[in-house]
Design a protein around this motif. Sequence first.
Motif, PDB file in Angstrom:
ATOM      1  N   ALA A 254      -2.473   0.058   5.141  1.00 31.83           N
ATOM      2  CA  ALA A 254      -1.677  -1.103   5.549  1.00 31.83           C
ATOM      3  C   ALA A 254      -1.993  -1.494   6.989  1.00 31.83           C
ATOM      4  CB  ALA A 254      -0.195  -0.789   5.389  1.00 31.83           C
ATOM      5  N   GLU A 255      -2.164  -0.512   7.852  1.00 33.40           N
ATOM      6  CA  GLU A 255      -2.488  -0.796   9.252  1.00 33.40           C
ATOM      7  C   GLU A 255      -3.862  -1.441   9.398  1.00 33.40           C
ATOM      8  OE1 GLU A 255      -1.908   3.030  11.083  1.00 33.40           O
ATOM      9  OE2 GLU A 255       0.171   2.561  11.605  1.00 33.40           O
TER      10      GLU A 255
ATOM     11  N   TYR B  63       0.837  -1.198   0.000  1.00 28.99           N
ATOM     12  CA  TYR B  63       0.000   0.000   0.000  1.00 28.99           C
ATOM     13  C   TYR B  63       0.875   1.253   0.000  1.00 28.99           C
ATOM     14  CZ  TYR B  63      -3.335  -3.513   1.434  1.00 28.99           C
ATOM     15  OH  TYR B  63      -4.104  -4.647   1.485  1.00 28.99           O
ATOM     16  N   SER B  64       0.382   2.289  -0.627  1.00 24.69           N
ATOM     17  CA  SER B  64       1.082   3.567  -0.588  1.00 24.69           C
ATOM     18  C   SER B  64       0.696   4.343   0.666  1.00 24.69           C
ATOM     19  CB  SER B  64       0.777   4.395  -1.847  1.00 24.69           C
ATOM     20  OG  SER B  64      -0.611   4.603  -1.960  1.00 24.69           O
ATOM     21  N   SER B  65      -0.408   3.952   1.286  1.00 26.23           N
ATOM     22  CA  SER B  65      -0.896   4.607   2.497  1.00 26.23           C
ATOM     23  C   SER B  65      -0.629   3.727   3.720  1.00 26.23           C
ATOM     24  CB  SER B  65      -2.404   4.862   2.363  1.00 26.23           C
ATOM     25  OG  SER B  65      -2.976   5.149   3.604  1.00 26.23           O
TER      26      SER B  65
ATOM     27  N   THR C 261      10.984   2.910  -2.340  1.00 26.04           N
ATOM     28  CA  THR C 261       9.737   3.068  -3.096  1.00 26.04           C
ATOM     29  C   THR C 261       8.669   3.802  -2.296  1.00 26.04           C
ATOM     30  OG1 THR C 261       8.826   0.954  -2.338  1.00 26.04           O
ATOM     31  CG2 THR C 261      10.140   0.924  -4.364  1.00 26.04           C
ATOM     32  N   GLY C 262       8.805   3.790  -0.964  1.00 29.08           N
ATOM     33  CA  GLY C 262       7.805   4.417  -0.113  1.00 29.08           C
ATOM     34  C   GLY C 262       6.592   3.535   0.142  1.00 29.08           C
TER      35      GLY C 262
ATOM     36  N   LEU D 145       2.762  -7.578  10.619  1.00 27.88           N
ATOM     37  CA  LEU D 145       3.608  -6.393  10.725  1.00 27.88           C
ATOM     38  C   LEU D 145       3.359  -5.496   9.525  1.00 27.88           C
ATOM     39  CD1 LEU D 145       6.980  -8.333  11.090  1.00 27.88           C
ATOM     40  CD2 LEU D 145       5.627  -7.466  12.971  1.00 27.88           C
ATOM     41  N   VAL D 146       3.783  -4.258   9.648  1.00 25.65           N
ATOM     42  CA  VAL D 146       3.834  -3.367   8.493  1.00 25.65           C
ATOM     43  C   VAL D 146       5.286  -2.946   8.355  1.00 25.65           C
ATOM     44  CG1 VAL D 146       3.102  -1.173   7.497  1.00 25.65           C
ATOM     45  CG2 VAL D 146       1.469  -2.532   8.786  1.00 25.65           C
TER      46      VAL D 146
END
Length: 165
Positions: free
Chosen positions: A101-102, A95-97, A123-124, A116-117
Motif C-alpha cells: 500500500a505504501e 492491500y493486505s500488506s 478486515t486488516g 494516504l494509507v
Amino acid sequence: MKKFLMLGLAAAMMFTLNSCKSSKESQYKMAYDQAKQQELAQGSVQATDAVEIAPVSTTTGTAAPVDQSYREEKVVLAVGEQGSLKAFSVVCGSYSSKTNAELVRNNLISEGYAALVVQNPSTGLYRVVCASYDDRQKAAEARAQFKANHPGDADFQKAWLLYNK
C-alpha cells in the motif's frame, strides 16, 4: 557395417514419419481453407445487409451524471498527514500488506496526489486513498477525474468511494 545399416534404417523411418505428417498437415490446411472460404462467403452476405444509423444527439451546458455510490467502513489513518482523512475518500487500491500500500501511495504522491494509507481494523486491509473530502459530490468528481487520468490502469479504473463511519 551395422552402423550404416542402422543409419539407413533410421533415415527411412524419419522419411516415412515425415511423409505421414505432411499429408495430415495438408488435409488440415485444406479443411481450414474451406472453412475460411465459407466464413468469408457468409460474412460478405451479412455485410450487404442494411444497417440503420441512429442520429447523434448532443447536449450543451450539462455535465454527465457522476456515480455517487459508496461503501461504508470504519477506517483509521495508517500512513499520511494527520487530519487529512475526511468523511468521503476515493480508494484506488486495497492491500493486505502495508508495504504494498505504501508503494502505491508513494507513486501517487510522485504524480501529485495527496495520497494516504488507511486501515480497516475489522478486515486488516490497507486502503490507498488518493483524495479525501467532506462532501460526497466532490469525492465522486475526484474519483471520475482520477479514472480519467489513468485510462490504461485496470486496477485504478476500479476506484471507489469510501464513507468513513
